[in-house]
Design an enzyme around this catalytic site. Structure first.
Site, short mmCIF file in Angstrom:
data_model
loop_
_atom_site.label_atom_id
_atom_site.label_comp_id
_atom_site.label_asym_id
_atom_site.label_seq_id
_atom_site.Cartn_x
_atom_site.Cartn_y
_atom_site.Cartn_z
N ASP A 85 -3.23 -9.83 13.00
CA ASP A 85 -3.45 -8.43 13.56
C ASP A 85 -2.37 -8.24 14.64
OD1 ASP A 85 -4.39 -6.07 14.89
OD2 ASP A 85 -5.94 -6.15 13.73
N LYS A 105 -13.15 0.11 17.45
CA LYS A 105 -11.92 -0.73 16.94
C LYS A 105 -11.11 -0.84 18.23
CE LYS A 105 -10.95 0.03 12.73
NZ LYS A 105 -10.35 0.75 11.42
N ASP A 123 -3.89 -6.29 4.89
CA ASP A 123 -4.60 -7.32 5.69
C ASP A 123 -4.76 -8.38 5.16
OD1 ASP A 123 -5.89 -5.16 7.46
OD2 ASP A 123 -6.99 -4.26 5.74
N LYS A 126 -9.94 -4.35 19.78
CA LYS A 126 -8.86 -4.92 19.50
C LYS A 126 -7.94 -4.63 21.00
CE LYS A 126 -7.88 -3.50 14.79
NZ LYS A 126 -6.68 -3.74 13.74
N ASN A 179 0.92 -1.16 0.00
CA ASN A 179 0.00 -0.14 -0.07
C ASN A 179 0.88 1.12 0.01
OD1 ASN A 179 0.58 0.73 2.81
ND2 ASN A 179 -0.21 -1.02 3.41
N VAL A 200 -1.16 -5.40 16.38
CA VAL A 200 -1.69 -4.74 17.30
C VAL A 200 -2.44 -5.30 18.41
CG1 VAL A 200 -3.60 -3.20 16.85
CG2 VAL A 200 -1.88 -2.24 17.94
O1 C5P Z 1 -8.29 -2.66 11.71
P1 C5P Z 1 -7.46 -1.64 11.13
O2 C5P Z 1 -6.64 -1.95 10.00
O3 C5P Z 1 -8.25 -0.30 10.52
O4 C5P Z 1 -6.49 -1.00 12.26
C1 C5P Z 1 -5.53 -0.08 12.16
C2 C5P Z 1 -4.66 -0.63 13.51
O5 C5P Z 1 -4.28 -1.81 13.69
C3 C5P Z 1 -3.19 0.22 12.92
O6 C5P Z 1 -2.81 0.49 14.49
C4 C5P Z 1 -2.46 -0.84 12.53
O7 C5P Z 1 -1.09 -0.63 12.75
C5 C5P Z 1 -3.04 -2.07 13.25
N1 C5P Z 1 -2.65 -3.33 12.43
C6 C5P Z 1 -2.18 -4.46 12.76
N2 C5P Z 1 -2.25 -5.61 12.18
C7 C5P Z 1 -2.88 -5.59 11.06
C8 C5P Z 1 -3.90 -4.69 10.54
C9 C5P Z 1 -3.82 -3.46 11.58
O8 C5P Z 1 -1.21 -4.13 13.89
N3 C5P Z 1 -2.97 -6.73 10.48
#
Ligand code: C5P
Length: 400
Positions: free
Chosen positions: A306, A337, A279, A341, A210, A308
Site C-alpha cells: 500500500d 480509511k 491491490d 492508513k 484497471n 500511500v
Molecule cells: O484501500 P483503497 O485502495 O481504497 O485506498 C485508496 C487510496 O490508497 C488511494 O489514495 C490509493 O492511491 C492508495 N493506494 C495505494 N496503494 C495501494 C492501494 C491503494 O497507495 N496498494
C-alpha cells in the site's frame, strides 16, 4: 507573480474603437501562459478583422451564434464550458446593457449567459456614455452579480473628449485576469502525485490492470503547478500528455511506483496518492508467454504494497493525501480509511454515481481531514483539482 498557465481565456471583443487593442491583449494573455480563443460581435468586426485575432490567438475566431459550421466544431455551449474566464474587452455600453438584463441575442452575450466561468469586463466608451446613469446602473447590476469590472481609464479619447472611458491598457487587463486566479498558494512546496492505474505483469504480453484514466491525478498535477508547487507526477500507463512544467516519472507496476515514491520522499512536502494501484499482482511473472493448454487455469495473486500507507509511515513523512472510491457510506468508510492508513486528508468519491468516476471528465467529492470536511459539488476534474489543492494549501499552512 500571478500567471495564466493552464487557463483557457475566452476573449469577447465588442464594437468600439478600442477593439484594435484586443490584438495586444491576446498577446499579453498568452505571455502570462493562457490559451486564448476569441469571439466577436458584429460591431467588433468593423474595427478589427477576425483573421487578425485568429492569427494571433492561433485558434479559429467565432462570430456567429447561428452558424452551422461553427456549431459543428466548437459551438457556443462548448466555448462556454471550455472557458476558465470570459474576458470581454472592449465591452461597449450597448453590450454592458444587454448583459445587465441577461439578453442572449448574439454569440458574445449568449456565451456570457451560458458559462459558469468568471466574467470580466473592460468597458470602453465615450466619457459621457460612461457617466450616463443608465450605464452606471448597468455596471452596478453586473458588479452585484459578481462580474469583475476593470477600468475604464481616464485620458484623451479617440473622439477628442477627455475623461473616464478609455479601455484599460492590455497589460493591466491581462494582469487583472491573472490575479483572479489565486496562484502561488503552494509556492516552493514540493508535491508528489501518483496517477493512473498500475499494470501487474502475468507474462511478457499480459497483465492485470484497471480502468483508471489518470485524469484526476493529471488535473491535480496541473493545479499544483499552477499553485506554484515543484511538482512530480508518478504515473502508471495512461493516454494523457503530462502537464507542462512538471517532473514526470512513468511506471508500470505498483512495486515500481512504490520505489519511486519512497525515493522522492526526502524532497517532498506533500504527497497525493491518486493512483488506482492494483491491490494484487500475480505471484509469479512467467518469462515466456503462457500457453493455453488447459481448460481452466488458476492465477495465484499476492497483495501489493500500500503505497500511500508506506509514505505515511516513512520517517520523512510528508503531508499525505489519499483518495477513497466508495459506493455506500462514502464519508464514514473514507474517514475510517483515512485513520487506518494514517493520512492527513482523504478525498472521498461516490463511485455509485454514474456522472463521475474513472473515465468521466467531471468529479464530485467530499474532502475529509481530522477536524473538518468539505463537499465539492460536481464540476470538471480541473476545477475539483484546484479546489483540492486549495484545501491542501490551507491545511498545510495551519501545520506550518
Ligand atoms: O484501500 P483503497 O485502495 O481504497 O485506498 C485508496 C487510496 O490508497 C488511494 O489514495 C490509493 O492511491 C492508495 N493506494 C495505494 N496503494 C495501494 C492501494 C491503494 O497507495 N496498494
Amino acid at each position: 507573480m500571478a500567471h495564466l498557465f493552464n487557463r483557457n481565456v475566452l476573449l469577447g471583443v465588442s464594437g468600439g474603437i478600442a477593439a484594435y487593442k484586443s490584438a495586444e491583449l491576446v498577446r499579453q494573455l498568452q505571455e502570462l501562459g493562457a490559451t486564448v480563443r476569441v469571439i466577436m460581435t458584429r460591431g467588433a468586426q468593423e474595427f478589427i478583422t477576425p483573421l487578425t485575432l485568429q492569427a494571433l490567438s492561433g485558434n479559429p475566431v467565432h462570430t456567429e451564434l447561428l452558424d452551422e459550421q461553427a456549431e459543428m466544431g466548437m459551438g457556443h455551449i462548448e466555448l462556454a464550458r471550455w472557458a476558465d474566464l470570459l474576458l470581454i474587452a472592449p465591452a461597449t455600453a450597448d453590450l454592458i446593457a444587454r448583459l445587465s438584463i441577461g439578453r442572449a441575442d448574439d454569440l458574445v452575450s449568449t456565451v456570457a449567459l451560458a458559462t459558469a466561468a468568471p466574467l470580466m469586463l473592460a468597458p470602453a466608451m465615450n466619457q459621457q456614455m460612461w457617466k450616463d446613469p443608465a450605464t452606471t446602473a448597468n455596471i452596478d447590476t453586473l458588479s452585484l452579480r459578481g462580474v469583475h469590472i476593470i477600468g475604464p481609464a481616464a485620458g484623451q479619447q479617440a473622439c477628442g473628449d477627455v475623461g473616464f472611458g478609455r479601455m484599460e491598457e492590455p497589460s493591466i487587463i491581462a494582469g487583472a485576469a491573472a490575479n483572479l486566479f489565486e496562484s502561488n498558494h503552494l509556492a516552493g512546496k514540493r508535491v508528489v502525485i501518483t496517477a493512473g492505474p498500475t499494470r501487474e505483469a502475468l507474462d511478457p504480453v499480459r497483465y492485470i490492470s484497471n480502468n483508471s484514466s489518470g485524469k484526476m491525478g493529471y488535473a491535480l498535477a496541473a493545479a499544483a503547478v499552477d499553485a506554484g508547487a515543484i511538482t512530480t507526477l508518478v504515473s502508471g500507463p495512461v493516454d494523457l500528455a503530462p502537464p507542462d512544467r512538471i517532473r514526470f516519472l512513468s511506471v508500470q507496476s505498483a512495486e515500481q511506483m512504490l520505489q519511486h515514491c519512497i525515493e522522492l520522499l526526502s524532497e517532498c512536502d506533500i504527497f497525493i496518492g491518486c493512483a488506482a494501484v492494483a491491490d494484487y499482482r500475480p505471484a509469479n511473472v512467467e518469462h515466456q508467454k503462457i500457453k493455453k493448454t488447459e481448460n481452466e487455469m488458476t492465477l495465484q495473486l499476492v497483495r501489493n504494497p500500500d503505497i500511500v500507507s508506506a509514505v505515511a509511515a516513512n520517517q520523512h513523512r510528508p503531508y499525505t493525501v489519499g483518495f477513497a472510491a466508495e459506493t455506500n457510506n462514502v464519508v464514514a468508510y473514507a474517514r475510517e480509511k483515512m485513520q487506518r492508513k494514517d493520512l492527513d486528508m482523504m478525498v472521498a468519491n461516490d463511485v455509485s454515481n454514474q456522472a463521475i468516476g474513472f473515465n468521466s471528465e467531471n468529479n464530485a467529492a467530499t474532502v475529509l481531514w481530522h477536524d473538518g470536511e468539505q463537499i465539492l459539488e460536481l464540476a470538471s476534474k480541473a476545477s475539483i483539482a484546484r479546489q483540492i489543492v486549495h484545501l491542501i494549501a490551507h491545511q498545510t499552512r495551519k501545520n506550518d
